[in-house]
Design an enzyme around this catalytic site. Sequence first.
Site, PDB file in Angstrom:
ATOM      1  NE  ARG A  56     -16.231 117.962  55.499  1.00 27.39           N
ATOM      2  CZ  ARG A  56     -16.358 117.120  56.510  1.00 27.39           C
ATOM      3  NH1 ARG A  56     -16.844 115.917  56.327  1.00 27.39           N
ATOM      4  NH2 ARG A  56     -16.000 117.477  57.727  1.00 27.39           N
ATOM      5  NE  ARG A  90     -14.643 116.512  67.621  1.00 28.81           N
ATOM      6  CZ  ARG A  90     -15.225 116.764  66.451  1.00 28.81           C
ATOM      7  NH1 ARG A  90     -16.398 116.248  66.181  1.00 28.81           N
ATOM      8  NH2 ARG A  90     -14.655 117.547  65.562  1.00 28.81           N
ATOM      9  NE  ARG A 113     -11.922 114.606  64.524  1.00 24.66           N
ATOM     10  CZ  ARG A 113     -12.988 114.803  63.751  1.00 24.66           C
ATOM     11  NH1 ARG A 113     -14.111 114.177  64.013  1.00 24.66           N
ATOM     12  NH2 ARG A 113     -12.916 115.624  62.723  1.00 24.66           N
ATOM     13  CE  LYS A 158     -21.134 116.779  59.622  1.00 23.47           C
ATOM     14  NZ  LYS A 158     -20.500 117.910  60.323  1.00 23.47           N
ATOM     15  NE  ARG A 202     -12.422 120.091  61.230  1.00 24.78           N
ATOM     16  CZ  ARG A 202     -12.638 119.651  62.466  1.00 24.78           C
ATOM     17  NH1 ARG A 202     -11.798 119.978  63.441  1.00 24.78           N
ATOM     18  NH2 ARG A 202     -13.650 118.899  62.715  1.00 24.78           N
TER      19      ARG A 202
HETATM   20  P1  AMP Z   1     -15.175 114.763  59.802  1.00 24.97           P
HETATM   21  O1  AMP Z   1     -14.880 113.536  60.605  1.00 24.97           O
HETATM   22  O2  AMP Z   1     -16.438 114.633  58.992  1.00 24.97           O
HETATM   23  O3  AMP Z   1     -15.118 116.024  60.611  1.00 24.97           O
HETATM   24  O4  AMP Z   1     -13.991 114.874  58.717  1.00 24.97           O
HETATM   25  C1  AMP Z   1     -12.657 115.055  59.118  1.00 24.97           C
HETATM   26  C2  AMP Z   1     -11.809 115.458  57.924  1.00 24.97           C
HETATM   27  O5  AMP Z   1     -11.849 114.426  56.923  1.00 24.97           O
HETATM   28  C3  AMP Z   1     -12.225 116.715  57.201  1.00 24.97           C
HETATM   29  O6  AMP Z   1     -11.729 117.885  57.836  1.00 24.97           O
HETATM   30  C4  AMP Z   1     -11.592 116.487  55.828  1.00 24.97           C
HETATM   31  O7  AMP Z   1     -10.194 116.701  55.873  1.00 24.97           O
HETATM   32  C5  AMP Z   1     -11.816 115.001  55.625  1.00 24.97           C
HETATM   33  N1  AMP Z   1     -13.126 114.731  54.989  1.00 24.97           N
HETATM   34  C6  AMP Z   1     -14.185 114.092  55.559  1.00 24.97           C
HETATM   35  N2  AMP Z   1     -15.221 114.023  54.706  1.00 24.97           N
HETATM   36  C7  AMP Z   1     -14.814 114.643  53.566  1.00 24.97           C
HETATM   37  C8  AMP Z   1     -15.447 114.940  52.324  1.00 24.97           C
HETATM   38  N3  AMP Z   1     -16.714 114.590  52.065  1.00 24.97           N
HETATM   39  N4  AMP Z   1     -14.711 115.586  51.374  1.00 24.97           N
HETATM   40  C9  AMP Z   1     -13.430 115.937  51.607  1.00 24.97           C
HETATM   41  N5  AMP Z   1     -12.787 115.720  52.773  1.00 24.97           N
HETATM   42  C10 AMP Z   1     -13.472 115.088  53.745  1.00 24.97           C
END
Ligand code: AMP
Length: 186
Positions: free
Chosen positions: A86, A125, A127, A13, A138
């Site tokens: 989410r 990746r 991270r 994404k 996750r």
């Molecule tokens: P991402 O970069 O989208 O994989 O997000 C990394 C982390 O940020 C996730 O595992 C959550 O801990 C937090 N996070 C990102 N977007 C959201 C969301 N919409 N709601 C809650 N936590 C989020």
Amino acid sequence: MNIVLFGAPGVGKGTQAAILAERLGVPHISTGAIFREAIASGNPIGQQLKHYLDNGLLVPDEVTTTIALEAVKGSERGFILDGFPRNRSQAESLAESLRADGRSIDRVIYLTAPLDELTERMLKRGRQDDTEEVIRTRFEVYEKETSPVLNFFREVDHVVEINGVGEVNEVHERILSTINQVVNGD
Ligand code: AMP
């Protein structure tokens, strides 16, 4: 152009949202990236967020939704949302906020890839939250909280499923053909 990129962790994404945002000249809104920046900047809010990201848990809605909706409101010419909404409550807040402003989502792009490929990509990746244990959490959170949002979208929005397997550019082209339909008014 108001686009939501939806899909499991590791499906691409972020990569696709960045390319698409650049191409369309609209902001890429990634709640994950906003949170990582807040943590890196060392501000006190960032310190509270760290626990959630490090463990693969959702940041509470009151924080997340406020931040995401503010960014959406500020992007009058359109947006590419990546990683938001989410869960159902976030999806409802987004729909309500857009509706109040007379706006709507043009396309929900649902990127897919097999589970083993997602895990492999994330481990590569590397991270901080890409450890095997956190990846497992996750995925669980995605299955339980996030994937039902797709049904919510399907009730009102135009959801397009796109195969996320392949070279970055191939996947980008698949997404673009969907976007062109929007441009052509389909
Ligand atoms: P991402 O970069 O989208 O994989 O997000 C990394 C982390 O940020 C996730 O595992 C959550 O801990 C937090 N996070 C990102 N977007 C959201 C969301 N919409 N709601 C809650 N936590 C989020």
